[in-house]
Design an enzyme around this catalytic site. Structure first.
Site, mmCIF file in Angstrom:
data_model
loop_
_atom_site.group_PDB
_atom_site.id
_atom_site.type_symbol
_atom_site.label_atom_id
_atom_site.label_comp_id
_atom_site.label_asym_id
_atom_site.label_seq_id
_atom_site.Cartn_x
_atom_site.Cartn_y
_atom_site.Cartn_z
ATOM 1 N N GLN A 63 -8.181 2.070 -7.820
ATOM 2 C CA GLN A 63 -7.661 2.243 -9.173
ATOM 3 C C GLN A 63 -8.721 2.085 -10.262
ATOM 4 O O GLN A 63 -8.522 2.554 -11.371
ATOM 5 C CB GLN A 63 -6.502 1.266 -9.408
ATOM 6 C CG GLN A 63 -5.307 1.568 -8.509
ATOM 7 C CD GLN A 63 -4.165 0.587 -8.698
ATOM 8 O OE1 GLN A 63 -4.125 -0.443 -8.044
ATOM 9 N NE2 GLN A 63 -3.253 0.883 -9.591
ATOM 10 N N HIS A 84 -5.846 -2.739 -0.127
ATOM 11 C CA HIS A 84 -4.906 -2.369 -1.192
ATOM 12 C C HIS A 84 -4.628 -0.864 -1.068
ATOM 13 O O HIS A 84 -4.992 -0.068 -1.935
ATOM 14 C CB HIS A 84 -5.498 -2.742 -2.555
ATOM 15 C CG HIS A 84 -4.486 -2.891 -3.664
ATOM 16 N ND1 HIS A 84 -4.345 -4.040 -4.402
ATOM 17 C CD2 HIS A 84 -3.577 -2.030 -4.156
ATOM 18 C CE1 HIS A 84 -3.386 -3.871 -5.313
ATOM 19 N NE2 HIS A 84 -2.912 -2.659 -5.192
ATOM 20 N N ASN A 88 -1.880 -5.892 0.415
ATOM 21 C CA ASN A 88 -1.120 -5.825 -0.829
ATOM 22 C C ASN A 88 0.224 -5.136 -0.610
ATOM 23 O O ASN A 88 0.281 -4.018 -0.091
ATOM 24 C CB ASN A 88 -1.902 -5.037 -1.883
ATOM 25 C CG ASN A 88 -1.147 -4.990 -3.193
ATOM 26 O OD1 ASN A 88 -0.982 -6.022 -3.852
ATOM 27 N ND2 ASN A 88 -0.659 -3.828 -3.574
ATOM 28 N N GLU A 89 1.269 -5.800 -1.009
ATOM 29 C CA GLU A 89 2.634 -5.245 -1.031
ATOM 30 C C GLU A 89 2.967 -4.359 0.166
ATOM 31 O O GLU A 89 3.171 -3.142 0.031
ATOM 32 C CB GLU A 89 2.860 -4.455 -2.328
ATOM 33 C CG GLU A 89 2.840 -5.323 -3.555
ATOM 34 C CD GLU A 89 3.217 -4.584 -4.836
ATOM 35 O OE1 GLU A 89 3.362 -3.354 -4.814
ATOM 36 O OE2 GLU A 89 3.371 -5.250 -5.866
#
Ligand code: FCB
Length: 410
Positions: free
Chosen positions: A18, A135, A179-180
């Site tokens: 990102q 991620h 992550n998540e």
């Protein structure tokens, strides 16, 4: 005024894809194939209050190509300087797997050195590094054999985590494995809106179960190499609230069990803490989300920062330390962020008074970035980025408030 403990971590988060720029992975390839479509589908946002501001960017295919992102890969010292000015003492960032292992079993030492240098730059500024191992983005060779649902994935992931632990031993204490896992499995393997766009309950189950296994293996690999490390996952957790009636109460309990606890219950003996990413409140009304949406972000997500208190209180029975590994809002004009941070931290304080052992808070995000299939228009950063020349500017209202709370308490 209540003070947070002296060893409380006040931080901010990012992820490699990102912010870094120049990433070459399954997402960067997917973007090329899907940018036109995503741009043309952006009319679905036309009911947002922010639409008149975002329309131009949201309907431009270039918005959906991560490309140079915010060039954090080259500008991280500048960004860490700003982080230091904001007053934070910790930074959560992720390692781009495709850089480290560009081909199966082949390690790129220069890229590992890059992250070690970055970690050194954090230490120079008294900023504690919190390293996310993964991620969401995959090296192409791995996505080509089937990614997360391939039988080899947990082993490959654990080997990658082991490599990082070897490399960062003596440099990093805090690791976030995954992550998540829930959001990734949902979007990539159930509803199929993210790469590899698989749709179905079976592929969803395969994905989440593979990630459970991956976390457990990686946990052991990291602990073996850095015994005093602190290792856990970052889980997406929702604040579920029942509308009136027994059925809604029952459905809320079910949602809570399934969404907030499925992953956690299966890894709880292999984690040193619970990482919580809190963004959403869901008022359950016969299975539907009936939020009042009195206030919402640029993305149309309801702003309900106080919901974090309930989320944290519900974790008490795990008897584990908790880090808020993400929490934030898309708010380009910085109208709500100061209030949002304040209410969030006050709610965290209340849950701490209620006995929840919260050890840190990481705002998402340190800096404006590429928001996956929404592209660049949602602005989550404490630091604003001008997309034309990538110059950085502190969002003074929210950063001022964050700094004040860090210094004085709430
Ligand atoms: C979370 C993701 C993070 C960012 C925020 C807004 O689900 O972990 O990368 O996209 O949402």
């Amino acid at each position: 005024m209540k003070k947070f403990p002296a060893d409380f971590y006040f931080g901010a988060s990012t992820s490699s894809h990102q912010v870094e720029g120049g990433c070459f992975n399954d997402w960067s390839e997917w973007e090329k194939l899907n940018a036109e479509r995503l741009a043309s589908e952006s009319v679905k946002f036309s009911n947002l209050q922010s639409w008149s501001r975002i329309e131009f960017d949201a309907s431009d295919p270039a918005n959906y190509i991560s490309g140079v992102a915010v060039d954090h890969f080259n500008r991280y010292t500048e960004d860490l300087d700003i982080a230091e000015k904001i007053g934070i003492n910790s930074y959560r960032f992720s390692i781009e797997w495709a850089r480290i292992e560009p081909a199966r079993g082949v390690w790129d030492q220069d890229q590992l050195n890059h992250y070690s240098k970055m970690i050194g730059a954090m230490r120079e500024r008294n900023i504690e590094p919190f390293v996310t191992v993964w991620h969401w983005t995959l090296p192409l060779w791995l996505s080509e054999i089937g990614g997360v649902t391939h039988a080899d994935f947990p082993g490959l992931f654990a080997r990658f985590a082991a490599k990082l632990a070897e490399e960062f031993s003596g440099k990093v204490k805090y690791f976030i494995t995954i992550n998540e896992p829930e959001i990734y499995s949902l979007n990539s393997y159930l509803v199929g809106v993210w790469p590899p766009q698989k749709k179905g309950l079976i592929s969803y189950k395969r994905s989440i179960n593979s990630l459970i296994k991956s976390h457990i293996l990686a946990y052991d690999e990291i602990k073996k190499r850095i015994p005093d490390s602190v290792v856990g996952p970052a889980c997406n957790m929702l604040n579920f609230e029942p509308a009136k009636g027994i059925v809604n109460r029952f459905l809320t309990l079910f949602a809570e069990r399934y969404w907030n606890r499925y992953f956690l219950d299966r890894i709880k003996s292999k984690t040193d803490y619970i990482g919580v990413n809190y963004y959403f409140h869901n008022r359950i009304h016969y299975g539907f989300n009936k939020n009042e949406n009195k206030l919402s972000s640029d993305l149309g997500w309801e702003l309900f920062p106080q919901g974090i208190e309930q989320v944290l209180n519900n974790l008490k029975d795990y008897n584990l330390p908790v880090y808020i590994t993400e929490n934030g809002l898309a708010d380009e004009r910085d109208e709500h962020r100061a209030w949002f941070i304040e209410v969030t931290l006050r709610s965290i304080m209340k849950s701490m008074e209620n006995g929840v052992n919260v050890k840190g808070y990481f705002h998402w995000s340190l800096i404006d970035n590429f928001e996956w299939d929404k592209g660049f228009w949602p602005r989550f950063g404490l630091i604003a980025v001008d997309r034309k020349d990538l110059t950085r500017k502190i969002r003074v209202v929210s950063c001022g408030r964050y700094r004040e709370i860090i210094e004085k308490g709430i």
